[in-house]
Motif scaffolding. Structure first.
Motif, PDB file in Angstrom:
ATOM      1  N   VAL A 181      65.044  25.374  51.343  1.00  0.00           N
ATOM      2  CA  VAL A 181      63.759  24.882  51.854  1.00  0.00           C
ATOM      3  C   VAL A 181      62.853  24.483  50.694  1.00  0.00           C
ATOM      4  CG1 VAL A 181      61.638  25.560  53.052  1.00  0.00           C
ATOM      5  CG2 VAL A 181      63.859  26.115  54.047  1.00  0.00           C
ATOM      6  N   ARG A 182      62.809  25.294  49.667  1.00  0.00           N
ATOM      7  CA  ARG A 182      61.938  25.001  48.520  1.00  0.00           C
ATOM      8  C   ARG A 182      62.454  23.822  47.697  1.00  0.00           C
ATOM      9  NH1 ARG A 182      57.976  28.666  47.609  1.00  0.00           N
ATOM     10  NH2 ARG A 182      58.031  30.532  48.919  1.00  0.00           N
ATOM     11  N   LEU A 183      63.755  23.629  47.642  1.00  0.00           N
ATOM     12  CA  LEU A 183      64.295  22.445  46.979  1.00  0.00           C
ATOM     13  C   LEU A 183      63.851  21.168  47.691  1.00  0.00           C
ATOM     14  CD1 LEU A 183      67.960  23.542  46.138  1.00  0.00           C
ATOM     15  CD2 LEU A 183      66.131  23.069  44.499  1.00  0.00           C
ATOM     16  N   ALA A 184      63.917  21.183  49.029  1.00  0.00           N
ATOM     17  CA  ALA A 184      63.484  20.016  49.803  1.00  0.00           C
ATOM     18  C   ALA A 184      61.995  19.753  49.609  1.00  0.00           C
ATOM     19  CB  ALA A 184      63.808  20.220  51.279  1.00  0.00           C
ATOM     20  N   LEU A 185      61.198  20.815  49.593  1.00  0.00           N
ATOM     21  CA  LEU A 185      59.757  20.655  49.366  1.00  0.00           C
ATOM     22  C   LEU A 185      59.480  20.120  47.971  1.00  0.00           C
ATOM     23  CD1 LEU A 185      58.327  23.911  51.004  1.00  0.00           C
ATOM     24  CD2 LEU A 185      57.979  21.567  51.779  1.00  0.00           C
ATOM     25  N   ALA A 186      60.183  20.633  46.979  1.00  0.00           N
ATOM     26  CA  ALA A 186      59.972  20.184  45.599  1.00  0.00           C
ATOM     27  C   ALA A 186      60.281  18.705  45.442  1.00  0.00           C
ATOM     28  CB  ALA A 186      60.828  21.017  44.646  1.00  0.00           C
ATOM     29  N   THR A 187      61.353  18.231  46.067  1.00  0.00           N
ATOM     30  CA  THR A 187      61.689  16.812  45.983  1.00  0.00           C
ATOM     31  C   THR A 187      60.610  15.955  46.623  1.00  0.00           C
ATOM     32  OG1 THR A 187      64.051  17.366  46.071  1.00  0.00           O
ATOM     33  CG2 THR A 187      63.449  15.082  46.530  1.00  0.00           C
ATOM     34  N   ALA A 188      60.134  16.371  47.805  1.00  0.00           N
ATOM     35  CA  ALA A 188      59.082  15.605  48.483  1.00  0.00           C
ATOM     36  C   ALA A 188      57.803  15.571  47.644  1.00  0.00           C
ATOM     37  CB  ALA A 188      58.814  16.204  49.859  1.00  0.00           C
ATOM     38  N   ALA A 193      54.452  14.089  34.031  1.00  0.00           N
ATOM     39  CA  ALA A 193      55.774  14.559  34.449  1.00  0.00           C
ATOM     40  C   ALA A 193      55.954  16.027  34.074  1.00  0.00           C
ATOM     41  CB  ALA A 193      56.865  13.707  33.814  1.00  0.00           C
ATOM     42  N   VAL A 194      55.544  16.386  32.869  1.00  0.00           N
ATOM     43  CA  VAL A 194      55.658  17.775  32.437  1.00  0.00           C
ATOM     44  C   VAL A 194      54.783  18.670  33.308  1.00  0.00           C
ATOM     45  CG1 VAL A 194      55.280  19.381  30.522  1.00  0.00           C
ATOM     46  CG2 VAL A 194      56.156  17.077  30.079  1.00  0.00           C
ATOM     47  N   ASP A 195      53.568  18.229  33.562  1.00  0.00           N
ATOM     48  CA  ASP A 195      52.656  19.023  34.394  1.00  0.00           C
ATOM     49  C   ASP A 195      53.181  19.156  35.823  1.00  0.00           C
ATOM     50  OD1 ASP A 195      51.030  19.210  32.192  1.00  0.00           O
ATOM     51  OD2 ASP A 195      49.663  17.612  32.827  1.00  0.00           O
ATOM     52  N   ARG A 196      53.740  18.074  36.337  1.00  0.00           N
ATOM     53  CA  ARG A 196      54.242  18.107  37.716  1.00  0.00           C
ATOM     54  C   ARG A 196      55.407  19.089  37.850  1.00  0.00           C
ATOM     55  NH1 ARG A 196      54.120  14.312  41.926  1.00  0.00           N
ATOM     56  NH2 ARG A 196      52.063  13.859  41.046  1.00  0.00           N
ATOM     57  N   VAL A 197      56.372  19.006  36.931  1.00  0.00           N
ATOM     58  CA  VAL A 197      57.524  19.920  36.997  1.00  0.00           C
ATOM     59  C   VAL A 197      57.070  21.361  36.788  1.00  0.00           C
ATOM     60  CG1 VAL A 197      59.734  20.539  35.972  1.00  0.00           C
ATOM     61  CG2 VAL A 197      59.134  18.138  36.248  1.00  0.00           C
ATOM     62  N   THR A 198      56.156  21.579  35.866  1.00  0.00           N
ATOM     63  CA  THR A 198      55.642  22.935  35.624  1.00  0.00           C
ATOM     64  C   THR A 198      54.985  23.496  36.875  1.00  0.00           C
ATOM     65  OG1 THR A 198      55.286  22.400  33.286  1.00  0.00           O
ATOM     66  CG2 THR A 198      54.134  24.323  34.169  1.00  0.00           C
ATOM     67  N   TRP A 199      54.213  22.655  37.561  1.00  0.00           N
ATOM     68  CA  TRP A 199      53.572  23.095  38.810  1.00  0.00           C
ATOM     69  C   TRP A 199      54.620  23.432  39.867  1.00  0.00           C
ATOM     70  CZ3 TRP A 199      53.160  21.793  43.962  1.00  0.00           C
ATOM     71  CH2 TRP A 199      52.088  22.343  44.652  1.00  0.00           C
ATOM     72  N   LEU A 200      55.654  22.611  39.978  1.00  0.00           N
ATOM     73  CA  LEU A 200      56.737  22.873  40.933  1.00  0.00           C
ATOM     74  C   LEU A 200      57.434  24.195  40.618  1.00  0.00           C
ATOM     75  CD1 LEU A 200      58.361  19.317  41.287  1.00  0.00           C
ATOM     76  CD2 LEU A 200      56.817  20.459  42.894  1.00  0.00           C
ATOM     77  N   GLU A 201      57.678  24.453  39.345  1.00  0.00           N
ATOM     78  CA  GLU A 201      58.343  25.696  38.955  1.00  0.00           C
ATOM     79  C   GLU A 201      57.478  26.918  39.257  1.00  0.00           C
ATOM     80  OE1 GLU A 201      61.323  24.954  35.335  1.00  0.00           O
ATOM     81  OE2 GLU A 201      59.249  24.468  34.827  1.00  0.00           O
ATOM     82  N   GLU A 202      56.168  26.774  39.093  1.00  0.00           N
ATOM     83  CA  GLU A 202      55.276  27.921  39.270  1.00  0.00           C
ATOM     84  C   GLU A 202      54.936  28.196  40.731  1.00  0.00           C
ATOM     85  OE1 GLU A 202      51.880  27.021  36.919  1.00  0.00           O
ATOM     86  OE2 GLU A 202      52.857  27.501  34.994  1.00  0.00           O
ATOM     87  N   HIS A 203      54.878  27.140  41.575  1.00  0.00           N
ATOM     88  CA  HIS A 203      54.341  27.319  42.922  1.00  0.00           C
ATOM     89  C   HIS A 203      55.301  26.953  44.055  1.00  0.00           C
ATOM     90  CE1 HIS A 203      50.457  28.029  41.074  1.00  0.00           C
ATOM     91  NE2 HIS A 203      50.555  26.880  40.431  1.00  0.00           N
TER      92      HIS A 203
END
Length: 518
Positions: A147-154, A71-81
């Motif tokens: 757009v990025r919020l929708a992508l992050a959720t998916a 979970a930490v890695d996933r959120v970190t990846w979302l924040e970075e990319h």
């Protein structure tokens, strides 16, 4: 009575149930959700990790959703990319700043989370605006953010995230056009609003205001606020909503992107994503009813694909000039030769290429009609009717706003009528005329709307088949008698022709019938 909740170190702290019940009366959360929020608040002011990571790891169920440090890695990846740079801090500041009038730190946090979607949509839109407030180009910043919020959720719900390079290319190729079109539409809306108010913009930075943004979102994308809601709810409450009541509540906060059951020649990621923000029915499962590419380019095949279906549908058109436009309607598909019976408040027109626009119905007093479908092949009541054959929306039966003739050629798309809002459906150089490259009709609204609609269509087709068979039997009998009468050597009817008009053709009382008197 108290209930233990495990913190990150594995030691319990206790949330008083009386306090939770009191908070539940004031905030739109369940008891289980409040437990997670209280737990999250306990770690809110720690320097590490980021605000979004704290949201994602606050739930004791997170280990079942994404084990270990995933979970930490996933959120970190979302924040970075995926998410805009610094979004985690911007969201945290926007939530607490908006509720800074509340003295209690915990209740200020609860109020901020509630304003991401559990309250009225306007509150979530205010949070979205405050996340980009002060940007050099706020219109572009808003478009990029949603757009990025929708992508992050998916991506949060995917079993695995894509390779970084692959994802960056996907955003550039598939979603930058969406960001660009949303930016242009919001910028044009902002300029028109200032012109209507006779206001002079002092600088580009202050052109977009909170009020203008909220008005634009409510008119253009009523579900835009759910881009923020879905991400926050997914991070906080993943794995929690196991029972029916809570899963239903959570589903109302979700915004699933359209999922097509069959291939499409028109839908692209840049079209699919904003479609879900326009109407609740335009998200979730899509079922293809007709495709000119796959089912055949004829009006007969179009009619077969759509007639009898009851439920919301989306008509998609791509022209030979690569413009993309369409119609959403919630009415039952049936043939008629007038325009009076097809009114529906939920119908609207829209365009996606080259520009993004939505044209909703005008006030009821100004409407003429919403849509029209007529074919002489389906109407045996009067063969002398001269009504135009085809499919149309808005305008009049003589000149609909959007018109597809039965030939599927030389179609018309006007910019004005009394049914839908004013605005062009095609670029100016098309002169309101277009030729169809691809035409598709999709049943929408999710499985709960599509399955009953398909069942009713199957019933309609069966009834139509039986009626045609019955009519064919009657027609065959008539044709048999006509054929016998028209055969020159048929003895059955020959005596009638020879006897008719003779003075010696008299009644034969003894044997019955008629005879020639000798």
């Amino acid at each position: 009575m108290t209930r233990p909740i495990m913190n990150e170190e594995g030691s319990p702290f206790f949330a008083d149930l009386t306090t939770l019940h009191t908070l539940q009366e004031r905030y739109p959360f369940t008891e289980a959700e409040l437990e997670i929020l209280v737990r999250c608040h306990e770690h809110l002011y720690a320097e590490e990790p980021s605000f979004l990571v704290k949201l994602a790891t606050a739930s004791p169920y997170s280990v079942f959703f994404l084990p270990d440090y995933t979970a930490v890695d996933r959120v970190t990846w979302l924040e970075e990319h995926v998410l805009p740079l610094g979004f985690s801090h911007q969201l945290h500041s926007a939530l607490l700043q908006y509720a800074d009038y509340i003295p209690s730190s915990l209740e200020r946090f609860l109020e901020g989370i509630a304003n991401t979607g559990r309250r009225v949509p306007q509150e979530a839109l205010r949070v979205l605006y405050r996340c980009v407030e002060g940007s050099i180009d706020p219109e572009a910043a808003v478009a990029d953010l949603v757009v990025r919020l929708a992508l992050a959720t998916a991506l949060w719900h995917r079993p695995q995230v894509p390779e970084t390079e692959v994802f960056v290319k996907e955003v550039q190729d598939d979603y930058q056009p969406t960001i660009h079109r949303i930016t242009n539409h919001l910028r044009n809306f902002t300029n028109r609003t200032h012109e209507q108010r006779n206001e002079t913009k002092s600088s580009h930075i202050t052109s977009l205001t909170e009020r203008i943004f909220i008005k634009w979102a409510e008119e253009m994308f009523p579900l835009l606020y759910l881009t923020l809601t879905s991400l926050v709810e997914s991070l906080l409450f993943h794995g929690l909503h196991a029972n029916v009541e809570e899963s239903t509540m959570h589903a109302n906060m979700a915004l699933p992107l359209p999922e097509l059951n069959l291939p499409s020649e028109i839908f692209t990621p840049s079209i699919v994503m904003p479609l879900a923000w326009i109407d609740p029915s335009l998200s979730g499962k899509f079922h293809r009813l007709y495709s000119s590419f796959h089912d055949g380019r004829s009006f007969n095949r179009l009619e077969y694909g759509i007639l009898g279906y009851e439920g919301p549908t989306c008509v998609m058109i791509q022209t030979t000039a690569n413009a993309v436009l369409g119609v959403f309607t919630n009415a039952r598909w049936r043939a008629c030769r007038d325009t009076s019976g097809h009114t529906n408040d939920e119908a609207f027109l829209f365009t996606f290429q080259p520009a993004l626009n939505v044209y909703r119905p005008c006030p009821k007093g100004e409407r003429q009609h919403l849509w029209y479908l007529y074919s002489q092949e389906l109407d045996s009541s009067n063969k002398n009717i001269t009504a135009p054959e085809g499919l149309g929306w808005g305008g009049t039966s003589e000149m609909p706003r959007l018109w597809i003739p039965a030939s599927l050629e030389r179609c018309h798309a006007g910019g004005w009528d009394k049914t839908f809002q004013l605005g062009p459906l095609l670029p100016d150089e098309c002169c309101e005329r277009f030729e169809i490259k691809y035409l598709e009709v999709w049943a929408v609204g999710g499985e709960e709307r599509i399955e009953p609609g398909l069942a009713k269509q199957a019933m309609f087709r069966q009834q139509t088949k039986e009626a045609l068979q019955q009519a064919r039997v009657v027609l065959d009998k008539r044709e048999f008698v006509n054929d016998l009468q028209q055969m020159p050597l048929t003895k059955v009817f020959q005596h009638q022709a020879l006897s008719r008009g003779r003075h010696d053709f008299v009644l034969d009382e003894k044997h019955g019938g008629y005879k020639i008197e000798e």
